[in-house]
Design a protein around this motif. Sequence first.
Motif, PDB file in Angstrom:
ATOM      1  N   PHE A   1      12.288  24.335 -25.137  1.00 46.04           N
ATOM      2  CA  PHE A   1      10.929  24.091 -24.646  1.00 46.04           C
ATOM      3  C   PHE A   1      10.895  24.320 -23.141  1.00 46.04           C
ATOM      4  O   PHE A   1      11.931  24.448 -22.496  1.00 46.04           O
ATOM      5  CB  PHE A   1      10.459  22.672 -24.998  1.00 46.04           C
ATOM      6  N   TRP A   2       9.688  24.391 -22.586  1.00 51.17           N
ATOM      7  CA  TRP A   2       9.508  24.634 -21.154  1.00 51.17           C
ATOM      8  C   TRP A   2       9.130  23.343 -20.428  1.00 51.17           C
ATOM      9  O   TRP A   2       8.386  22.507 -20.971  1.00 51.17           O
ATOM     10  CB  TRP A   2       8.381  25.645 -20.914  1.00 51.17           C
ATOM     11  N   GLU A   3       9.614  23.224 -19.213  1.00 52.20           N
ATOM     12  CA  GLU A   3       9.069  22.226 -18.310  1.00 52.20           C
ATOM     13  C   GLU A   3       7.791  22.788 -17.679  1.00 52.20           C
ATOM     14  O   GLU A   3       7.563  23.996 -17.699  1.00 52.20           O
ATOM     15  CB  GLU A   3      10.088  21.888 -17.218  1.00 52.20           C
ATOM     16  N   ASN A   4       6.955  21.912 -17.133  1.00 50.08           N
ATOM     17  CA  ASN A   4       5.772  22.390 -16.423  1.00 50.08           C
ATOM     18  C   ASN A   4       6.174  23.313 -15.276  1.00 50.08           C
ATOM     19  O   ASN A   4       7.209  23.112 -14.629  1.00 50.08           O
ATOM     20  CB  ASN A   4       4.961  21.213 -15.883  1.00 50.08           C
ATOM     21  N   VAL A   5       5.356  24.321 -15.030  1.00 46.70           N
ATOM     22  CA  VAL A   5       5.687  25.358 -14.054  1.00 46.70           C
ATOM     23  C   VAL A   5       4.834  25.156 -12.809  1.00 46.70           C
ATOM     24  O   VAL A   5       3.594  25.162 -12.883  1.00 46.70           O
ATOM     25  CB  VAL A   5       5.438  26.761 -14.642  1.00 46.70           C
TER      26      VAL A   5
ATOM     27  N   THR B   1       6.536  25.087 -25.669  1.00 41.34           N
ATOM     28  CA  THR B   1       7.101  26.254 -25.018  1.00 41.34           C
ATOM     29  C   THR B   1       6.029  27.298 -24.728  1.00 41.34           C
ATOM     30  O   THR B   1       5.017  27.374 -25.430  1.00 41.34           O
ATOM     31  CB  THR B   1       8.206  26.885 -25.895  1.00 41.34           C
ATOM     32  N   GLY B   2       6.282  28.099 -23.700  1.00 43.03           N
ATOM     33  CA  GLY B   2       5.404  29.213 -23.362  1.00 43.03           C
ATOM     34  C   GLY B   2       6.047  30.554 -23.668  1.00 43.03           C
ATOM     35  O   GLY B   2       5.619  31.575 -23.121  1.00 43.03           O
ATOM     36  N   LEU B   3       7.083  30.551 -24.508  1.00 41.09           N
ATOM     37  CA  LEU B   3       7.759  31.794 -24.879  1.00 41.09           C
ATOM     38  C   LEU B   3       6.874  32.547 -25.874  1.00 41.09           C
ATOM     39  O   LEU B   3       7.078  32.514 -27.088  1.00 41.09           O
ATOM     40  CB  LEU B   3       9.122  31.498 -25.489  1.00 41.09           C
ATOM     41  N   ASN B   4       5.895  33.254 -25.323  1.00 39.45           N
ATOM     42  CA  ASN B   4       4.878  33.941 -26.115  1.00 39.45           C
ATOM     43  C   ASN B   4       4.811  35.411 -25.716  1.00 39.45           C
ATOM     44  O   ASN B   4       5.613  35.889 -24.916  1.00 39.45           O
ATOM     45  CB  ASN B   4       3.505  33.285 -25.900  1.00 39.45           C
TER      46      ASN B   4
ATOM     47  N   SER C   1      18.108  25.972 -18.333  1.00 36.57           N
ATOM     48  CA  SER C   1      18.252  27.237 -17.615  1.00 36.57           C
ATOM     49  C   SER C   1      17.005  27.481 -16.784  1.00 36.57           C
ATOM     50  O   SER C   1      15.954  26.877 -17.011  1.00 36.57           O
ATOM     51  CB  SER C   1      18.476  28.395 -18.590  1.00 36.57           C
ATOM     52  N   GLY C   2      17.114  28.406 -15.816  1.00 39.89           N
ATOM     53  CA  GLY C   2      16.020  28.683 -14.891  1.00 39.89           C
ATOM     54  C   GLY C   2      16.446  28.325 -13.478  1.00 39.89           C
ATOM     55  O   GLY C   2      17.607  28.045 -13.193  1.00 39.89           O
ATOM     56  N   GLY C   3      15.497  28.338 -12.555  1.00 43.22           N
ATOM     57  CA  GLY C   3      15.761  27.907 -11.201  1.00 43.22           C
ATOM     58  C   GLY C   3      16.340  28.977 -10.309  1.00 43.22           C
ATOM     59  O   GLY C   3      16.176  30.177 -10.539  1.00 43.22           O
ATOM     60  N   ARG C   4      17.068  28.559  -9.276  1.00 44.89           N
ATOM     61  CA  ARG C   4      17.499  29.426  -8.188  1.00 44.89           C
ATOM     62  C   ARG C   4      18.944  29.898  -8.366  1.00 44.89           C
ATOM     63  O   ARG C   4      19.841  29.075  -8.554  1.00 44.89           O
ATOM     64  CB  ARG C   4      17.385  28.677  -6.863  1.00 44.89           C
TER      65      ARG C   4
ATOM     66  N   PHE D   1      11.790  26.520 -16.233  1.00 42.54           N
ATOM     67  CA  PHE D   1      12.991  25.842 -16.720  1.00 42.54           C
ATOM     68  C   PHE D   1      12.876  25.682 -18.240  1.00 42.54           C
ATOM     69  O   PHE D   1      11.898  25.123 -18.735  1.00 42.54           O
ATOM     70  CB  PHE D   1      13.148  24.479 -16.052  1.00 42.54           C
ATOM     71  N   THR D   2      13.888  26.186 -18.931  1.00 44.95           N
ATOM     72  CA  THR D   2      13.916  26.145 -20.388  1.00 44.95           C
ATOM     73  C   THR D   2      14.994  25.161 -20.822  1.00 44.95           C
ATOM     74  O   THR D   2      16.160  25.302 -20.434  1.00 44.95           O
ATOM     75  CB  THR D   2      14.216  27.541 -20.956  1.00 44.95           C
TER      76      THR D   2
END
Length: 846
Positions: free
Chosen positions: A281-285, A329-332, A808-811, A828-829
């Motif tokens: 799932f995604w965290e808020n962006v 999730t926003g994996l669309n 995962s994600g970030g810098r 961030f996933t």
Amino acid sequence: MQRWSNRGRRLALAVSASGAALLAAAGVAAAQERGADVLGEVVVTATKQSDTVNRVPLSITAVTQAGIDQQGVKTIQDLARTVPALSISTSNTPNGANISIRGVYSTIGAATTAIYLDDVNLQRRTTAGTFSGSGVIFPQLYDLERVEVLRGPQGTLYGGSAQGGAVRFITTTPSLTRYSALARGELSSTKDGGTNYEIGAAVGGPLVFDKLGFRASVLLRRDSGYIDHVDQYTGRTIAENTNGDDRSAFRVSLLWRPTDRLSISPAIYVSREHHKDIDSFWENVPATTVPTARFNAAGAASTATNGPVAFTLPGFTYGPYNVFGAYKTGLNCNIGANFAATTAPCYAGSPRTSGLTVANVTAEYDFGPVTGHFTTAFVSDRNKGVNDQSISDNATYQGGTPFLYTFPLFFGKAPYKNERNGVTEELRFATKAGGPLSLVGGAFYSYQRTRARSHDYTNLKDYALALRGVPDTVVFGAPVAADGDVSTRDQKLREEEVAAFGEGSYFVTPKLKLIAGGRLAKSTFKYESILYGSFFGFAVPSADNGGVNVGSQSETSFSPKLGAQYNFSDNDNVYVTAAKGFRVGGVNTGSIRTKCQSTFTALGITDTPREYASDSLWSYEAGAKVRTLGGRAQINASVFYIRWSNVQVNYTLPQPCGFSYTTNAGGAVSKGGDVQAQFKIVGGLSGSVLASYTDAHYTDSLIGPAPTNTVFFLKGSPLPVPKVTYNLGLRYDFALMRRYDAYVRADYQHSGGYQRGFGPGSSSFNIDTYMAQATDYVTARAAVTIDDVEVSVFANNLFNSQDILSRSGGRACSNADCSVTRSVNPVFTDTTFRPRTVGVSVSYRR
């Protein structure tokens, strides 16, 4: 402090819930001396001879089918929560699960942990590529006698892939004298998900009394999904509960005893798993601003020295997108912000299907003083699926940012298929129990063929022109195929092993036993691969451009073992062992010269190494197994020290190459201990404590060649395994209405925080995700047995823990304090536990 405060509240709640259940039980039943089986001896065959867990001179956990059911264990990840020093990453990914024991961890090459179904080894080598479909396929946890987890190298009896230990799934043996049956029906509901069910049945007994028997079992299970796909622009739900999965398994075995000395047992096992989507799932962006980008005539980022600006892509601010969080999730489909009002939102999903078939025949013959055992087996497994790359592919081409606004629809999908077929054979002889000398030894043969294929379909042809201002042939050096396939990878692996092994023990006094053994093996590995597509810079592969790679490797190894055990009594002993673990080397895919030539020139090299060598370790263990407190407690404990040499690791070359290959680093150390304790407290109240401590870290730095001297990791960097794990269990057995056996139990499982990625100073340092947080998990169950039927109610993840399992994600940082970054992904996933699942189970056993 807040983190520990939350954990303290959860533990208090778990204890309170357990106490309330115990008081409620006490109110309706008289406490009796029940639960005596908590100290019951479990017979295991870890040494390929029968003995009890409490007498085998090694650190071993044996979980019976009853224990599996009572702790809500349904998957291999569930099992890891209940076994000290066992670590398993998620299996719902293109590459399946990764398993490690005592910090001996690797995601590349040959396995470090052996996986067995009875006497058939299932582990396999990892193939190259992000979407290779690698990973062992585990048997379903149903109709088993037990699961044995052996900690420490087991190379003497289980081969090179048992470098860190072995996990053995032992099935139920057919009976020649009595019929037995097992049936189970289960119905449950998952918070933020749907309804789950399981139906299982097993039956067996004599077809011809004392001569021919059978055992057959079948399992069907469906778990609902709990991940929702939502539109990042509106928050509208596009699809609900997408990550459900279906599991099935079928097994039939026969036992034929034509004479009093000979028995023959053929068996076939077939299982299937279908995961409809990944569990992330995604965290808020947060709001993310991408600066204006300028490109030259070659489609490269414009600088002061590489030509005038030919195309400008204006900057843009994305978000904030505050519609995500746990289970969303926003994996669309990746729709540009300028087209969000006119293009319908959609999602593709990332389904995966795995299948396992094992057909084997086992024969045993009683020669009198020794028993002969022969197993021949055919193993076939397959992983196939499609990974949605619509978000991550775009992030790769945009410095981490997965969004776009001037392009109507960016798609990416990566289908993969991995198939393995092989045969294994083992002939061994073992002396019978009773004398001072015990021997087991024999020969082993294995041959496996694996083929892994993957593609990446992406509309880069239109993407290059719209976002770089030049055709795809200019950007990538090769045209995008008509079907959009920008990356094709086809690998063929052939592995063969021949080995002779032996292990023996001798009582030099009635109490002191000495142990010695070894395994001599020759392993051969052959590798063929074909790579092509615009991602690699060529449409036609050849040996010259790095698209065709062929290699082979052959190696002979010897893995010795020494030990001693002193028995103070039938229930009390201490032991020491020293054992070598070994893992064969392998062959690298050749580098892509069209992308890497400038990097090679800067480094002063001409190519990457085509092979990597084996690695090995020595493990030293001391343990004690003691029955104490007047026979009311059994404590098994051990300490270990492992020195790992020539460790196989992945190294990534600097950009613009970015190519990864396997090499051998200096060394690593893992040290720690584990304890397992079961005890009767008072009346029908019993408890258990299972805990482990593992300190695993590299003892040398891995630094690339001059002049860049890229730091992959520094000396002292930890391996990605938790230092501390423990499981606390509490159970109360009583007589309901003074007539029916009943129990209530609760289990609290904790895994400590650890460093999942390389830290400051390394080339792959990600300041936002390299540390993993601690996790907590609680299960509870109450059951009553009426004649042959047990009815139970249960709650898994009782307090609905949303602790993060992966992130995962970030810098991606270029220096220690992350003041300079190579890329920034604002998305961030994460993955977390299945939400609280409450249900009822009815089982019949006779």
